[in-house]
Design an enzyme around this catalytic site. Structure first.
Site, PDB file in Angstrom:
ATOM      1  N   ARG A  84      13.737  46.706   0.636  1.00 28.34           N
ATOM      2  CA  ARG A  84      14.345  47.312   1.834  1.00 28.34           C
ATOM      3  C   ARG A  84      14.827  46.226   2.786  1.00 28.34           C
ATOM      4  O   ARG A  84      15.920  46.345   3.369  1.00 28.34           O
ATOM      5  CB  ARG A  84      13.304  48.203   2.540  1.00 28.34           C
ATOM      6  CG  ARG A  84      13.815  48.918   3.766  1.00 28.34           C
ATOM      7  CD  ARG A  84      14.715  50.082   3.403  1.00 28.34           C
ATOM      8  NE  ARG A  84      15.225  50.762   4.598  1.00 28.34           N
ATOM      9  CZ  ARG A  84      15.497  52.065   4.628  1.00 28.34           C
ATOM     10  NH1 ARG A  84      15.315  52.810   3.560  1.00 28.34           N
ATOM     11  NH2 ARG A  84      15.965  52.617   5.722  1.00 28.34           N
ATOM     12  N   ILE A  98      17.041  54.207   8.537  1.00 26.58           N
ATOM     13  CA  ILE A  98      16.357  53.495   9.617  1.00 26.58           C
ATOM     14  C   ILE A  98      16.576  52.003   9.391  1.00 26.58           C
ATOM     15  O   ILE A  98      16.247  51.488   8.318  1.00 26.58           O
ATOM     16  CB  ILE A  98      14.841  53.807   9.588  1.00 26.58           C
ATOM     17  CG1 ILE A  98      14.616  55.320   9.633  1.00 26.58           C
ATOM     18  CG2 ILE A  98      14.112  53.102  10.734  1.00 26.58           C
ATOM     19  CD1 ILE A  98      15.159  56.006  10.861  1.00 26.58           C
ATOM     20  N   ASN A 158      22.950  55.273  18.844  1.00 25.85           N
ATOM     21  CA  ASN A 158      22.798  56.359  17.872  1.00 25.85           C
ATOM     22  C   ASN A 158      22.988  57.692  18.569  1.00 25.85           C
ATOM     23  O   ASN A 158      22.749  57.829  19.773  1.00 25.85           O
ATOM     24  CB  ASN A 158      21.391  56.317  17.251  1.00 25.85           C
ATOM     25  CG  ASN A 158      21.179  57.425  16.217  1.00 25.85           C
ATOM     26  OD1 ASN A 158      22.010  57.631  15.344  1.00 25.85           O
ATOM     27  ND2 ASN A 158      20.068  58.134  16.337  1.00 25.85           N
ATOM     28  N   THR A 159      23.434  58.676  17.815  1.00 25.51           N
ATOM     29  CA  THR A 159      23.519  60.027  18.347  1.00 25.51           C
ATOM     30  C   THR A 159      22.595  60.909  17.512  1.00 25.51           C
ATOM     31  O   THR A 159      22.556  60.797  16.295  1.00 25.51           O
ATOM     32  CB  THR A 159      24.971  60.558  18.331  1.00 25.51           C
ATOM     33  OG1 THR A 159      24.950  61.926  18.700  1.00 25.51           O
ATOM     34  CG2 THR A 159      25.650  60.419  16.976  1.00 25.51           C
ATOM     35  N   HIS A 160      21.812  61.729  18.210  1.00 25.07           N
ATOM     36  CA  HIS A 160      20.806  62.556  17.532  1.00 25.07           C
ATOM     37  C   HIS A 160      20.988  64.006  17.970  1.00 25.07           C
ATOM     38  O   HIS A 160      21.116  64.269  19.172  1.00 25.07           O
ATOM     39  CB  HIS A 160      19.402  62.057  17.877  1.00 25.07           C
ATOM     40  CG  HIS A 160      18.306  62.844  17.229  1.00 25.07           C
ATOM     41  ND1 HIS A 160      18.006  62.745  15.893  1.00 25.07           N
ATOM     42  CD2 HIS A 160      17.456  63.767  17.738  1.00 25.07           C
ATOM     43  CE1 HIS A 160      17.010  63.585  15.608  1.00 25.07           C
ATOM     44  NE2 HIS A 160      16.660  64.208  16.703  1.00 25.07           N
ATOM     45  N   ASP A 180      15.948  51.460  18.938  1.00 21.60           N
ATOM     46  CA  ASP A 180      14.915  50.406  19.009  1.00 21.60           C
ATOM     47  C   ASP A 180      14.150  50.454  17.683  1.00 21.60           C
ATOM     48  O   ASP A 180      14.618  51.037  16.715  1.00 21.60           O
ATOM     49  CB  ASP A 180      14.023  50.599  20.253  1.00 21.60           C
ATOM     50  CG  ASP A 180      13.169  51.855  20.173  1.00 21.60           C
ATOM     51  OD1 ASP A 180      12.494  52.165  21.161  1.00 21.60           O
ATOM     52  OD2 ASP A 180      13.176  52.545  19.115  1.00 21.60           O
ATOM     53  N   GLY A 213      11.722  52.059  16.722  1.00 18.17           N
ATOM     54  CA  GLY A 213      11.095  53.326  16.313  1.00 18.17           C
ATOM     55  C   GLY A 213      12.138  54.246  15.683  1.00 18.17           C
ATOM     56  O   GLY A 213      13.284  53.853  15.458  1.00 18.17           O
ATOM     57  N   ASP A 234      14.393  57.192  16.502  1.00 17.23           N
ATOM     58  CA  ASP A 234      14.947  58.011  17.602  1.00 17.23           C
ATOM     59  C   ASP A 234      14.141  57.848  18.895  1.00 17.23           C
ATOM     60  O   ASP A 234      13.983  58.800  19.661  1.00 17.23           O
ATOM     61  CB  ASP A 234      14.973  59.493  17.187  1.00 17.23           C
ATOM     62  CG  ASP A 234      15.875  59.721  15.985  1.00 17.23           C
ATOM     63  OD1 ASP A 234      15.554  60.586  15.150  1.00 17.23           O
ATOM     64  OD2 ASP A 234      16.902  59.009  15.865  1.00 17.23           O
TER      65      ASP A 234
HETATM   66  C1  GRF Z   1      25.357  64.499  13.642  1.00 13.31           C
HETATM   67  O1  GRF Z   1      24.941  65.695  14.274  1.00 13.31           O
HETATM   68  C2  GRF Z   1      24.320  63.428  13.842  1.00 13.31           C
HETATM   69  O2  GRF Z   1      23.677  63.484  15.097  1.00 13.31           O
HETATM   70  C3  GRF Z   1      23.340  63.786  12.769  1.00 13.31           C
HETATM   71  O3  GRF Z   1      24.133  64.137  11.647  1.00 13.31           O
HETATM   72  C4  GRF Z   1      25.370  64.632  12.141  1.00 13.31           C
HETATM   73  C5  GRF Z   1      26.455  63.773  11.537  1.00 13.31           C
HETATM   74  O4  GRF Z   1      27.622  64.489  11.624  1.00 13.31           O
HETATM   75  N1  GRF Z   1      22.481  62.662  12.448  1.00 13.31           N
HETATM   76  P1  GRF Z   1      29.018  63.756  11.217  1.00 13.31           P
HETATM   77  O5  GRF Z   1      28.741  62.974   9.920  1.00 13.31           O
HETATM   78  O6  GRF Z   1      29.380  62.843  12.353  1.00 13.31           O
HETATM   79  O7  GRF Z   1      29.971  64.900  11.046  1.00 13.31           O
END
Ligand code: GRF
Length: 202
Positions: free
Chosen positions: A67, A94, A109-111, A143, A145, A147
Site C-alpha cells: 500500500r 484513503i 475532499n468532498t463527502h 488529514d 483520518g 473524513d
Molecule cells: C460524491 O458524492 C462523493 O462525495 C462521493 O462519491 C460521489 C462521487 O460522485 N464520495 P462523482 O464521481 O463526482 O459523480
C-alpha cells in the site's frame, strides 16, 4: 492556480468544475485543472477528463506490492503536474503518509454527509438507515483520518420518506457540486490557512 482532481467513479463533481471553469474562464475562476487521476481504469470520470483534453493517470493498488508503494506512486503522479491544490471528487481510496506529507493542507475532499456524522464509504446509506431527517455534504481538507480533516463548508439536504439511497445521493450531489465549485474557486483566488480545526479563507 493549478488543480489536480482525483476520481473513482462517474466524475460529475469533476464535470461541475470543468463546466464552471469553461463558463467563467480560468482567469476569473482562479484555477484550471491540469490533470485528472484515478485509482481504477474505465470509469466515466476519466472519459470526462479525456473529452476535456486533459492528461490522465491511473494508480491501481493491485499494481503495487504494498500500500505504501501505491501511496508513493500516487503522490509522484500528482506531483508531476505541480498542483497548487489537489481535489478528491469521489476518489474512494484513503491516502497515506507520503501523499499527506506532500499535499496535506492543500488536499480537499468532498463527502456526501454532514461530517462528523456518517464518515466513510457509505455516508448516504448510513444517514438514510439511521433515520436522519437532514443530511448533506461536506467539503474538507484531508488529514490522516477518514473524513476527519478541518471542515471548509457544508450544505444541508433534507431526507424524504420516499428516498432510497440513489435518489438521496443524487439530491446531495446537486448541492455538493455547487459547494465544491464555490469552495475550490475561493481557495484558488484567496488562498487559505488552517488554524487547528479552523479553515481561514481571507
Ligand atoms: C460524491 O458524492 C462523493 O462525495 C462521493 O462519491 C460521489 C462521487 O460522485 N464520495 P462523482 O464521481 O463526482 O459523480
Amino acid at each position: 492556480r493549478r488543480l489536480v482532481v482525483l476520481v473513482s467513479g462517474s466524475g460529475t463533481n469533476l464535470q461541475a468544475l470543468l463546466d464552471e471553469i469553461e463558463r467563467v474562464g480560468a482567469e476569473t475562476y482562479g484555477a484550471r485543472i491540469v490533470a485528472v487521476g484515478a485509482d481504477r481504469d474505465g470509469i466515466e470520470g476519466l472519459a470526462r477528463a479525456e473529452r476535456a483534453g486533459l492528461p490522465t493517470f491511473v494508480c491501481r493498488v493491485k499494481d503495487y506490492a504494498a500500500r505504501e508503494e501505491w501511496d508513493a506512486a500516487l503522490a509522484e503522479a500528482v506531483a508531476a503536474h505541480e498542483p497548487d491544490l489537489v481535489v478528491s471528487a469521489g476518489f474512494m481510496k484513503i491516502v497515506g503518509k507520503e501523499f499527506l506529507a506532500r499535499f496535506g493542507g492543500r488536499f480537499v475532499n468532498t463527502h456526501p454527509a454532514l461530517l462528523p456524522s456518517f464518515p466513510g464509504a457509505h455516508g448516504v446509506r448510513d444517514a438514510l438507515a439511521y433515520g436522519a431527517k437532514v443530511t448533506g455534504c461536506t467539503v474538507h481538507f484531508v488529514d490522516d483520518g477518514v473524513d476527519t480533516g478541518p471542515i471548509i463548508a457544508q450544505g444541508v439536504v433534507e431526507i424524504r420518506d420516499e428516498d432510497d439511497e440513489s435518489a438521496l445521493h443524487e439530491r446531495i450531489k446537486d448541492v455538493e457540486r455547487r459547494l465544491l465549485v464555490e469552495v475550490v474557486g475561493r481557495l484558488a483566488r484567496n488562498g487559505h490557512r488552517i488554524e487547528g480545526r479552523k479553515v481561514v479563507i481571507p
